[in-house]
Design an enzyme around this catalytic site. Structure first.
Site, PDB file in Angstrom:
ATOM      1  CG  MET A 194      -1.768   1.208   1.396  1.00 28.96           C
ATOM      2  SD  MET A 194      -2.863   1.022   2.825  1.00 28.96           S
ATOM      3  CE  MET A 194      -3.492   2.682   2.946  1.00 28.96           C
ATOM      4  CD  GLN A 201       4.070   9.868   1.659  1.00 29.76           C
ATOM      5  OE1 GLN A 201       4.867  10.464   2.384  1.00 29.76           O
ATOM      6  NE2 GLN A 201       4.434   8.815   0.943  1.00 29.76           N
ATOM      7  CG  HIS A 205      -5.279  11.063   0.157  1.00 28.62           C
ATOM      8  ND1 HIS A 205      -6.480  11.414  -0.419  1.00 28.62           N
ATOM      9  CD2 HIS A 205      -4.490  12.179   0.082  1.00 28.62           C
ATOM     10  CE1 HIS A 205      -6.425  12.676  -0.837  1.00 28.62           C
ATOM     11  NE2 HIS A 205      -5.229  13.152  -0.530  1.00 28.62           N
ATOM     12  N   GLY A 206      -4.516   7.725   3.213  1.00 28.25           N
ATOM     13  CA  GLY A 206      -4.212   6.360   3.631  1.00 28.25           C
ATOM     14  C   GLY A 206      -5.344   5.750   4.429  1.00 28.25           C
ATOM     15  CB  ALA A 207      -7.324   7.038   7.276  1.00 31.38           C
ATOM     16  CD  GLU A 229       3.939 -10.611   1.533  1.00 31.31           C
ATOM     17  OE1 GLU A 229       3.951 -11.799   1.188  1.00 31.31           O
ATOM     18  OE2 GLU A 229       4.157  -9.656   0.755  1.00 31.31           O
TER      19      GLU A 229
END
Length: 372
Positions: A194, A201, A205-207, A229
Site C-alpha cells: 500500500m 501524504q 488518504h491512507g485512512a 504481509e
C-alpha cells in the site's frame, strides 16, 4: 601514497547519492516538466543501486522519471554536468540508465516533445475498474477537492500495463518491495503493498483507502480475516486508527464494558462484523480502554498499565520457559552467558519502554479519532 589519495579524492566528486539523484514527478501540465517545486525523491534506492545507494561516474546526476498524472505515461531522461570518463579515460561509470531500464516497463519515452503529446491525451483518462468510494478533502491551495477510490483487477482492459508502470514506485518507497506476480491468480486476495504518493501524504488518504478496502472485503462472505504481509510501523499505526474507528461503535466495545477487560464477546463481534482477528481486536480494545480511562486516577491508571503489560510480558515469559529448559542441557558457562543477556532488570526496563512507546502511539490514534 599521497598521489593515490589525491586521485581517490578527485574520483569521490563523481559519487552521487541516488536518493537525491532520482527525481520523480506527476505531471498534469506541460509547464510542470520544468517546475522544480513539484518534484519528489525516493526514500530508498538500494534495490536498484545497491546497499550504499550511490551511483559512480557522474557530477550533478539527475535521473528523471516523470509520469503523466493519470495514465502514468513515462518520460525517462538522465542528465549530468560531467562524466568521469571525460577526465579519466580508463575509469568506467555505473550504467545508471541500464539499471533503470530493468525496472520500468517498455513504452516509456526519452523525448520531451513526445511526452507532451502523451500528456495532451490525459484529458480522456478515466480510472480503471469500479468506483468504491468518494470523499472530500480541503486543501489550502486548491480548496475542497473530491477524491475517488476504484477497485481494479487484471481483467480490466489495459489495467495490467498501467499496473506495471504503477508498481515501479514501490521500489522507491517500500524497503523490502517486490513486484507482484500478476500471473498468480491469488494476488487480488492479499493486501501486499500500500503506497500513498509523497505529494498526497499527510492528507488522510491512507485512512480512506484502508477503510475502503476493509469495508469491501468485509462484505464478502468467504473472507475470514483481512491482514497485511509484513506491515511497516507506519502501516500498523494507520491500521490501529482505522480498526479503532470501525470498532468504537460496536456494543461489546462500549465504554462501560472496556473496564471489565478484553472479552470473548469483543473477539467474536470484531471477527463477525469487521473481520478483525483476535490480535488486532486486542489492540483496539487497549486503545479504546485508554480513551475511556481517567489516567489521572492512580488506581485506574495502574489497572490499565498492568492489563497492557500483562500482554507485553508474553515474550519475556516465553524466554523464561526456554531458560528453564536450557538449565537442563547447557554447560554452566553457556547458561551464565545466556542469563546475562536476559537479566530481570533489563527485562523490566525493556517492558516499561515498550509500554510507554505503545501508549504514545495509542494517544496519537485517540487524538485522530477525536478529529474524525
Amino acid at each position: 601514497m599521497a598521489v593515490v589519495n589525491g586521485i581517490e579524492k578527485r574520483l569521490a566528486a563523481y559519487k552521487c547519492d541516488t536518493n537525491l539523484a532520482v527525481c520523480l514527478k506527476l505531471v498534469r501540465f506541460p509547464e510542470d516538466i520544468e517546475d522544480e517545486g513539484i518534484k519528489f525523491h525516493p526514500e530508498y534506492t538500494h534495490q536498484v543501486f545497491g546497499d550504499e545507494e550511490v551511483a559512480f561516474g557522474y557530477k550533478d546526476l539527475q535521473i528523471q522519471l516523470f509520469y503523466t498524472a493519470g495514465n502514468l505515461s513515462t518520460l525517462f531522461q538522465v542528465k549530468y554536468s560531467a562524466k568521469v570518463s571525460d577526465a579519466y579515460e580508463s575509469v568506467e561509470s555505473d550504467d545508471v540508465e541500464g539499471k533503470i531500464r530493468e525496472i520500468i516497463p517498455a513504452g516509456f519515452t526519452c523525448n520531451t516533445d513526445d511526452f507532451i503529446s502523451l500528456l495532451e491525451k490525459e484529458a480522456n483518462f478515466k480510472p480503471f475498474g469500479t468506483l468504491l468510494h468518494s470523499y472530500l478533502l480541503h486543501s489550502e491551495v486548491s480548496g475542497e477537492l473530491t477524491y475517488q477510490i476504484y477497485k481494479a483487477d487484471i481483467t480490466c482492459p489495459a489495467f495490467l500495463d498501467y499496473h506495471k508502470r504503477l508498481q515501479t514506485f514501490i521500489m522507491w518507497y517500500i524497503e523490502t518491495a517486490s513486484f507482484i506476480d500478476t500471473d498468480d491468480d491469488r494476488w487480488d486476495f492479499f493486501l501486499l503493498q500500500m503506497l500513498i504518493m509523497p505529494p498526497f501524504q499527510g492528507e488522510g488518504h491512507g485512512a480512506q483507502l484502508l477503510e475502503t478496502v476493509h469495508r469491501f472485503y468485509c462484505s464478502l462472505p468467504k473472507v475470514q480475516d483481512i491482514t497485511a504481509e509484513d506491515p511497516s510501523e507506519n502501516y500498523v499505526k494507520l491500521r490501529d486508527y482505522v480498526l479503532a474507528k470501525l470498532c468504537q461503535g460496536l456494543p461489546s466495545f462500549a465504554a462501560d464494558k472496556l473496564h471489565l477487560g478484553f472479552s470473548d464477546e469483543m473477539i467474536k463481534e470484531a471477527q463477525e462484523k469487521q473481520k478483525i482477528n483476535k490480535k488486532h481486536a486486542r489492540r483496539v480494545y487497549e486503545i479504546l480502554r485508554l480513551r475511556a480511562t481517567d489516567m489521572s486516577d492512580r488506581e485506574k491508571a495502574r489497572a490499565y498499565r498492568l492489563e497492557v503489560k500483562k500482554r507485553l510480558f508474553g515474550p519475556y515469559r516465553k524466554n523464561q520457559r526456554e531458560l528453564a529448559k536450557m538449565r537442563k542441557c547447557l554447560r554452566p558457562e553457556e547458561l551464565v552467558s545466556h542469563m546475562c543477556q536476559t537479566n530481570t532488570q533489563t527485562q523490566h526496563e525493556e517492558l516499561e519502554k515498550s509500554y510507554q512507546d505503545l501508549v504514545d502511539d495509542y494517544r496519537r490514534v485517540i487524538d485522530r479519532l477525536a478529529q474524525a
